[in-house]
Design an enzyme around this catalytic site. Structure first.
Site, PDB file in Angstrom:
ATOM      1  N   GLY A   1      -3.288  -6.128  -5.607  1.00  0.00           N
ATOM      2  CA  GLY A   1      -2.734  -5.189  -6.581  1.00  0.00           C
ATOM      3  C   GLY A   1      -2.786  -5.811  -7.962  1.00  0.00           C
ATOM      4  O   GLY A   1      -2.717  -7.049  -8.118  1.00  0.00           O
TER       5      GLY A   1
ATOM      6  N   LYS B   1      18.225   7.716  -1.610  1.00  0.00           N
ATOM      7  CA  LYS B   1      16.849   8.075  -1.962  1.00  0.00           C
ATOM      8  C   LYS B   1      16.763   9.587  -1.991  1.00  0.00           C
ATOM      9  O   LYS B   1      17.507  10.268  -1.283  1.00  0.00           O
ATOM     10  CB  LYS B   1      15.872   7.534  -0.913  1.00  0.00           C
ATOM     11  CG  LYS B   1      14.494   7.244  -1.439  1.00  0.00           C
ATOM     12  CD  LYS B   1      14.482   5.976  -2.249  1.00  0.00           C
ATOM     13  CE  LYS B   1      13.162   5.492  -2.682  1.00  0.00           C
ATOM     14  NZ  LYS B   1      13.191   4.153  -3.245  1.00  0.00           N
TER      15      LYS B   1
ATOM     16  N   GLY C   1      -1.005  -3.792 -10.517  1.00  0.00           N
ATOM     17  CA  GLY C   1      -0.180  -2.776 -11.167  1.00  0.00           C
ATOM     18  C   GLY C   1       1.056  -3.439 -11.734  1.00  0.00           C
ATOM     19  O   GLY C   1       1.078  -4.648 -11.998  1.00  0.00           O
ATOM     20  N   ASN C   2       2.110  -2.649 -11.888  1.00  0.00           N
ATOM     21  CA  ASN C   2       3.313  -3.156 -12.551  1.00  0.00           C
ATOM     22  C   ASN C   2       3.848  -4.446 -11.908  1.00  0.00           C
ATOM     23  O   ASN C   2       4.130  -5.422 -12.603  1.00  0.00           O
ATOM     24  CB  ASN C   2       4.391  -2.061 -12.550  1.00  0.00           C
ATOM     25  CG  ASN C   2       5.693  -2.569 -13.107  1.00  0.00           C
ATOM     26  OD1 ASN C   2       6.651  -2.778 -12.369  1.00  0.00           O
ATOM     27  ND2 ASN C   2       5.750  -2.808 -14.409  1.00  0.00           N
TER      28      ASN C   2
HETATM   29  P1  NAD Z   1       1.266   0.425  -9.308  1.00  0.00           P
HETATM   30  O1  NAD Z   1       0.874   1.806  -8.973  1.00  0.00           O
HETATM   31  O2  NAD Z   1       1.605   0.063 -10.723  1.00  0.00           O
HETATM   32  O3  NAD Z   1       0.104  -0.590  -8.840  1.00  0.00           O
HETATM   33  C1  NAD Z   1      -0.433  -0.567  -7.561  1.00  0.00           C
HETATM   34  C2  NAD Z   1      -1.633  -1.512  -7.530  1.00  0.00           C
HETATM   35  O4  NAD Z   1      -2.101  -1.591  -6.196  1.00  0.00           O
HETATM   36  C3  NAD Z   1      -2.803  -1.070  -8.407  1.00  0.00           C
HETATM   37  O5  NAD Z   1      -3.386  -2.194  -9.014  1.00  0.00           O
HETATM   38  C4  NAD Z   1      -3.763  -0.457  -7.393  1.00  0.00           C
HETATM   39  O6  NAD Z   1      -5.119  -0.530  -7.819  1.00  0.00           O
HETATM   40  C5  NAD Z   1      -3.517  -1.373  -6.201  1.00  0.00           C
HETATM   41  N1  NAD Z   1      -3.953  -0.827  -4.925  1.00  0.00           N
HETATM   42  C6  NAD Z   1      -3.676   0.389  -4.406  1.00  0.00           C
HETATM   43  N2  NAD Z   1      -4.277   0.507  -3.209  1.00  0.00           N
HETATM   44  C7  NAD Z   1      -4.928  -0.659  -2.972  1.00  0.00           C
HETATM   45  C8  NAD Z   1      -5.721  -1.162  -1.922  1.00  0.00           C
HETATM   46  N3  NAD Z   1      -5.970  -0.427  -0.842  1.00  0.00           N
HETATM   47  N4  NAD Z   1      -6.225  -2.415  -2.031  1.00  0.00           N
HETATM   48  C9  NAD Z   1      -5.977  -3.169  -3.109  1.00  0.00           C
HETATM   49  N5  NAD Z   1      -5.240  -2.747  -4.138  1.00  0.00           N
HETATM   50  C10 NAD Z   1      -4.728  -1.511  -4.065  1.00  0.00           C
HETATM   51  O7  NAD Z   1       2.479   0.084  -8.330  1.00  0.00           O
HETATM   52  P2  NAD Z   1       3.607  -1.007  -8.504  1.00  0.00           P
HETATM   53  O8  NAD Z   1       4.743  -0.403  -9.261  1.00  0.00           O
HETATM   54  O9  NAD Z   1       3.014  -2.300  -8.967  1.00  0.00           O
HETATM   55  O10 NAD Z   1       4.139  -1.138  -6.999  1.00  0.00           O
HETATM   56  C11 NAD Z   1       3.422  -1.905  -6.036  1.00  0.00           C
HETATM   57  C12 NAD Z   1       4.263  -2.004  -4.765  1.00  0.00           C
HETATM   58  O11 NAD Z   1       5.539  -2.582  -5.079  1.00  0.00           O
HETATM   59  C13 NAD Z   1       4.583  -0.686  -4.050  1.00  0.00           C
HETATM   60  O12 NAD Z   1       4.674  -0.963  -2.672  1.00  0.00           O
HETATM   61  C14 NAD Z   1       5.978  -0.343  -4.600  1.00  0.00           C
HETATM   62  O13 NAD Z   1       6.692   0.505  -3.708  1.00  0.00           O
HETATM   63  C15 NAD Z   1       6.586  -1.727  -4.644  1.00  0.00           C
HETATM   64  N6  NAD Z   1       7.737  -1.856  -5.548  1.00  0.00           N
HETATM   65  C16 NAD Z   1       7.595  -1.598  -6.882  1.00  0.00           C
HETATM   66  C17 NAD Z   1       8.678  -1.760  -7.726  1.00  0.00           C
HETATM   67  C18 NAD Z   1       8.561  -1.543  -9.201  1.00  0.00           C
HETATM   68  O14 NAD Z   1       9.560  -1.766  -9.911  1.00  0.00           O
HETATM   69  N7  NAD Z   1       7.400  -1.176  -9.734  1.00  0.00           N
HETATM   70  C19 NAD Z   1       9.922  -2.177  -7.206  1.00  0.00           C
HETATM   71  C20 NAD Z   1      10.038  -2.446  -5.838  1.00  0.00           C
HETATM   72  C21 NAD Z   1       8.928  -2.288  -5.026  1.00  0.00           C
END
Ligand code: NAD
Length: 428
Positions: free
Chosen positions: A219, A107, A221-222
């Protein structure tokens, strides 16, 4: 993650100690795996747009590379600490190991806030990061990727600087490149789909058909978007998502008891995963407080937003109907809440297994880049399904055989594979 009282590296070491105890590891192996193999801390001088020079602090931590080149993201964050980077690099080692891909854990980070930096300044940070580290990263040594507040553009600047220094094209240096510039098809869906492949397998073990289940997501998001899309395709009924409202600086839960629709929500979500409240209301969604997602009478909970969401307090609000928790986010469950799940017999799919689809697809990107050849999306997702399903079976088989909680079984598999690689190489 950043408060004085919480040290993520201390937590990562505690989790490791528990696994080491289970595995009865010898003291040399314990000491080796409790700490990163290598750490780099360096200064990146940047000529700012106003003509002044500013020095940014950069990090790269390679926790362990006994199983293959280190792999892990680079974060840009104003509160970045070396202990956060150490913890995340250790978790990457276990994640790559549990899905059995030939990579170790790493990292990196830079203490900076991209919101306050011009594109030119960000580019200088990326190029400076590589100038300090090009001897220590590379397709066969350590392969970075995007993470918090870094994106495909940052990766391309880094790749370009690396290629200029080494004097040849080297697309396997870095992943998270844009499709068309060496990025892999399927990466957008990979983490969310990976979460759902594991849920599908858990349901099979329980002899439950997805179409007879309901789920609540935190959530949108992605990760959550694509987990929800695949869940619906499998026939499941998602009833709510909870997400953060940037304008109100609070979270809301958007619920439709008759079932929410992926396509509908995608038409009203912004690029940060926030949902437009007015449009949601017009589409017939109930708008509840942000914490309501956890209290729903559903079979499956998917925390896929941020860390520290299922706590000693919130876990008490979870319906007794919940049978599966699939951790899309990293670290959504505190140790106290985890104990409650274990005692209740909830089927836990722990974060570093559930969300490993992302790194698995990044590994596929690296393989494609090294071959200078590209797979179709179906091929990528097909390979991803095979990897995730097989990782899930390894963990659930061990959990069943040794009557272990799934998180403990996942740790045992991940740590034992890395320990074995260290022994095989004669390191311990
Ligand atoms: P993102 O930024 O695309 O989406 C995050 C989502 O969480 C959004 O919808 C946001 O509105 C919501 N959110 C944030 N704070 C919140 C709260 N207090 N209450 C409710 N909703 C809330 O992020 P992502 O890429 O979807 O990642 C989400 C999680 O998954 C993170 O912990 C990230 O580290 C983990 N992760 C992501 C990936 C990846 O490939 N994207 C891979 C492994 C782990």
């Amino acid at each position: 993650m950043k408060s004085d009282s919480f040290n993520p590296f201390a937590m990562a070491q505690q989790q490791f100690d528990k696994a080491a105890e289970f595995l009865n590891l010898d003291s040399g192996t314990r000491e080796l795996l409790r700490w990163p193999l290598r750490e780099y801390q360096f200064s990146i001088p940047v000529r700012m747009d106003d003509g002044k020079t500013k020095i940014f602090r950069g990090f790269r931590v390679q926790h362990n590379d006994a199983r293959g080149p280190s792999k892990g993201g680079i974060r840009f964050h104003p509160q970045e600490t070396v202990d956060t980077v150490r913890a995340l690099s250790m978790w990457m080692t276990w994640k790559c190991s549990v899905v059995n891909i030939p990579l170790g854990g790493g990292k990196g980070g830079v203490i900076c806030d991209p919101h306050n930096l011009s594109q030119h300044e960000q580019q200088q940070i990326c190029r400076g990061w590589i100038r300090q580290l090009w001897r220590n990263v590379g397709p066969l040594a350590d392969v970075p990727a995007p993470d918090v507040m870094t994106n495909a553009q940052h990766m391309l600047w880094m790749l370009d600087e690396y290629e200029a220094i080494v004097g040849e094209k080297s697309p396997g240096l870095i992943t998270g490149k844009p499709v068309g510039m060496g990025g892999s098809l399927g990466r957008t869906e990979a983490t969310g789909y990976g979460v759902m492949y594991t849920v599908r397998e858990a349901l099979k073990l329980m002899n439950v058909k997805p179409e007879n289940t309901t789920a609540a997501f935190q959530g949108f998001g992605n990760v959550s978007q694509y987990a929800l899309q695949l869940y619906q395709r499998m026939g499941g009924h998602a009833i709510c998502v909870s997400c953060w409202d940037q304008k109100d600086q609070t979270s809301y839960t958007y619920r439709k008891m008759s079932g929410i629709s992926f396509d509908e929500l995608m038409s009203i979500v912004d690029r940060f995963g926030g949902i437009d409240k007015t449009k949601a209301k017009d589409l017939g969604y109930e708008i509840l407080p942000g914490g309501a997602w956890i209290e729903q009478d559903v079979d499956i909970l998917v925390p896929a937003a941020i860390e520290n969401q299922v706590t000693a307090e919130t876990v008490q609000k979870i319906s007794k109907k919940v049978r599966i928790v699939a951790e899309g986010a990293n670290g959504p469950t505190t140790p106290e809440a985890d104990k409650v799940f274990e005692d209740r017999g909830v089927f836990m799919i722990p974060d570093f297994l559930a969300n490993a689809g992302g790194v698995t697809c990044s590994y596929f990107e690296q393989v494609q880049s090294n071959m200078n050849y590209f797979w179709e999306k179906d091929e990528v997702l097909g390979k991803l399904d095979i990897k995730m399903t097989s990782a899930f079976s390894d963990v659930s088989d061990l959990a069943k055989k040794k009557k272990l909680y799934m998180r403990d079984a996942a740790y045992m598999i991940a740590v034992s594979r890395v320990a074995q690689a260290c022994r095989d190489r004669g390191w311990v």
